[in-house]
Write a protein that holds these residues in place. Structure first.
Motif, PDB file in Angstrom:
ATOM      1  N   GLN A 137     -14.180 -22.828  -3.255  1.00 30.04           N
ATOM      2  CA  GLN A 137     -14.911 -21.451  -3.283  1.00 30.04           C
ATOM      3  C   GLN A 137     -16.615 -21.755  -2.821  1.00 30.04           C
ATOM      4  OE1 GLN A 137     -13.665 -19.793  -7.243  1.00 30.04           O
ATOM      5  NE2 GLN A 137     -13.252 -17.759  -6.116  1.00 30.04           N
ATOM      6  N   ALA A 170     -18.396 -20.474   0.522  1.00 35.54           N
ATOM      7  CA  ALA A 170     -19.315 -19.852   0.723  1.00 35.54           C
ATOM      8  C   ALA A 170     -20.628 -20.650   1.351  1.00 35.54           C
ATOM      9  CB  ALA A 170     -19.987 -19.507  -0.843  1.00 35.54           C
ATOM     10  N   ASP A 209     -22.301 -19.186   4.792  1.00 31.80           N
ATOM     11  CA  ASP A 209     -23.647 -18.847   5.017  1.00 31.80           C
ATOM     12  C   ASP A 209     -24.624 -19.756   6.124  1.00 31.80           C
ATOM     13  OD1 ASP A 209     -23.876 -17.366   2.512  1.00 31.80           O
ATOM     14  OD2 ASP A 209     -24.769 -18.786   1.393  1.00 31.80           O
TER      15      ASP A 209
END
Length: 424
Positions: A49, A53, A57
């Motif tokens: 996870q 992320a 980004d």
């Protein structure tokens, strides 16, 4: 469109991602803490996870269509068992975890060559032996292997750097026969690629998840330590990197492998050169026992680095040293203490610089090339007085580190893979 590659670093506290151009300049970077997704840093699903992320980004600020390759580094010696589809079967054993069965490291000690990096209760091989009886197991993977597997769909491939502590023979470039005599199931060990070699392409699912071209290649990565070295820009035999963190760690590129088990020294292979080094128990942690950071900065401003205190310190927090002196009973040497705090701090800086110089000399005695240059990373590298004292003691060129981000070092491997695949 300028081609880009991505390096991913999954560490103990978070995931970082760097996008890099062909000239090694950084086009973008991101960082995401693991605790954003839960409180268990051992949970592989939290690792994944955090990586998702960090990539999301990063990719939000660059041209996704320009990405050509991706590579991953992870903590050295972190292993997990997986099934045929790459699903984790148990909580991983982290880089500093010891196996809970004393018979396992003892069995490795009986069979492994003295110079092998597979010795010890925290080794990758000890953990693989501990996991191999897990029901449904298809492979034991290192942390970076598993993250890369989520990108490529290949959950049976590793790299020479991560495989080293699991017993891989980096000189012969194969899993040695003695591993089987420990009782290890050889079919559970991954195939091993050279760092920077292409190992696959993104799965359709991964390409869709990140909005990336389907033909982005996945490249064999490395350990976090090797990645941090590569990030500095050191590339030639004789190039050294000193990490001035809580401990004092030195590494040098060598034209031959260096092995000295009593000093905890073994060599990672990086193409045709070798990365060897050692870690002292001296360093920033010792300084912090005597002065807070603000006081160190204040005192440093009045220290003259061109003169000597005449004090012969060996700064340690407690008795015991591993490198460049292998002596578990070596006492700290921090007396006599001058009345002036600035002189006391200066003498500790001098002592640590002497340890650093002795470390590089020790590596040369063991067969490494003479030191030709140093790049410095870690919090201590920002102290100009300490740097000046070190340069005076070491007598070689001090070069700027291009980066201290492990993900940037891994991106360099992705560049190598993309270039060799003709994608740049």
């Amino acid at each position: 469109m300028t081609p880009l590659v991505v390096g991913i670093d999954i560490g103990t506290s978070g995931a970082r991602a760097v996008a890099m151009r062909q000239d090694f300049s950084i086009a973008g970077q991101s960082a995401v803490p693991l605790d954003r997704f839960g409180q268990n840093p051992r949970d592989p699903l939290i690792w994944w996870q955090a990586v998702q992320a960090a990539l999301a980004d990063l990719l939000s600020g660059i041209d996704r269509a320009a990405i050509r390759a991706v590579a991953v580094d992870g903590t050295s010696g972190t292993l997990l068992p997986v099934d045929i589809d790459g699903r984790p079967l148990a909580e991983p054993l982290m880089y500093n975890d010891k196996v809970d069965d004393a018979d396992i490291p003892a069995m490795v000690a009986r069979e492994a060559p003295a110079a092998s990096a597979a010795h010890g209760a925290t080794s990758g091989l000890a953990k693989a032996l501990r996991f191999q009886h897990q029901p449904g197991i298809a492979a034991v993977l290192h942390q970076a292997d598993w993250i890369a597997g989520n990108l490529s769909g290949r959950f049976g491939v590793s790299d020479e750097n991560n495989a080293l502590k699991t017993g891989y023979d980096v000189e012969a470039r194969r899993w040695p026969d003695w591993i089987a005599t420990t009782g290890m199931r050889m079919d559970l060990l991954p195939d091993v690629a050279e760092p920077g070699d292409v190992t696959g392409t993104l799965t359709a699912a991964a390409a869709e998840l990140f909005g990336l071209p389907r033909d982005v290649v996945v490249v064999a990565g490395t350990t976090d330590g090797c990645a941090s070295f590569l990030a500095t820009g050191a590339t030639a035999a004789g190039d050294g990197v000193t990490a001035l963190g809580s401990s004092l760690t030195i590494k040098i590129l060598s034209d031959r492998p260096i092995s000295a088990p009593r000093f905890g020294i073994y060599s990672h292979r990086l193409g045709d050169v070798w990365l060897a080094g050692g870690a002292s128990n001296s360093g920033g942690k010792v300084l912090a026992q005597h002065f807070p950071l603000a006081r160190i900065i204040e005192l440093s401003a009045i220290i003259d680095p061109t003169t000597e205190t005449g004090l012969d310190y060996y700064p340690l927090g407690t008795a015991g040293e591993r490198f460049p002196v292998a002596d578990p009973a070596l006492p700290p040497r921090l007396t006599p203490r001058p009345a002036d705090d600035a002189d006391y701090l200066k003498a500790m800086f001098e002592g640590m610089a002497t340890i650093e110089a002795l470390g590089y000399s020790r590596l040369a005695e063991l067969g490494a090339p003479a030191l030709t240059s140093i790049r410095s990373v870690g919090g201590g590298a920002a102290n100009p007085v300490w740097s000046a004292i070190r340069q005076r003691k070491l007598g070689v060129a001090f070069l700027p580190a291009l980066s201290d981000e492990a993900a940037a070092g891994t991106a360099r491997l992705a560049l190598k893979g993309a270039s060799e695949a003709g994608l740049l």
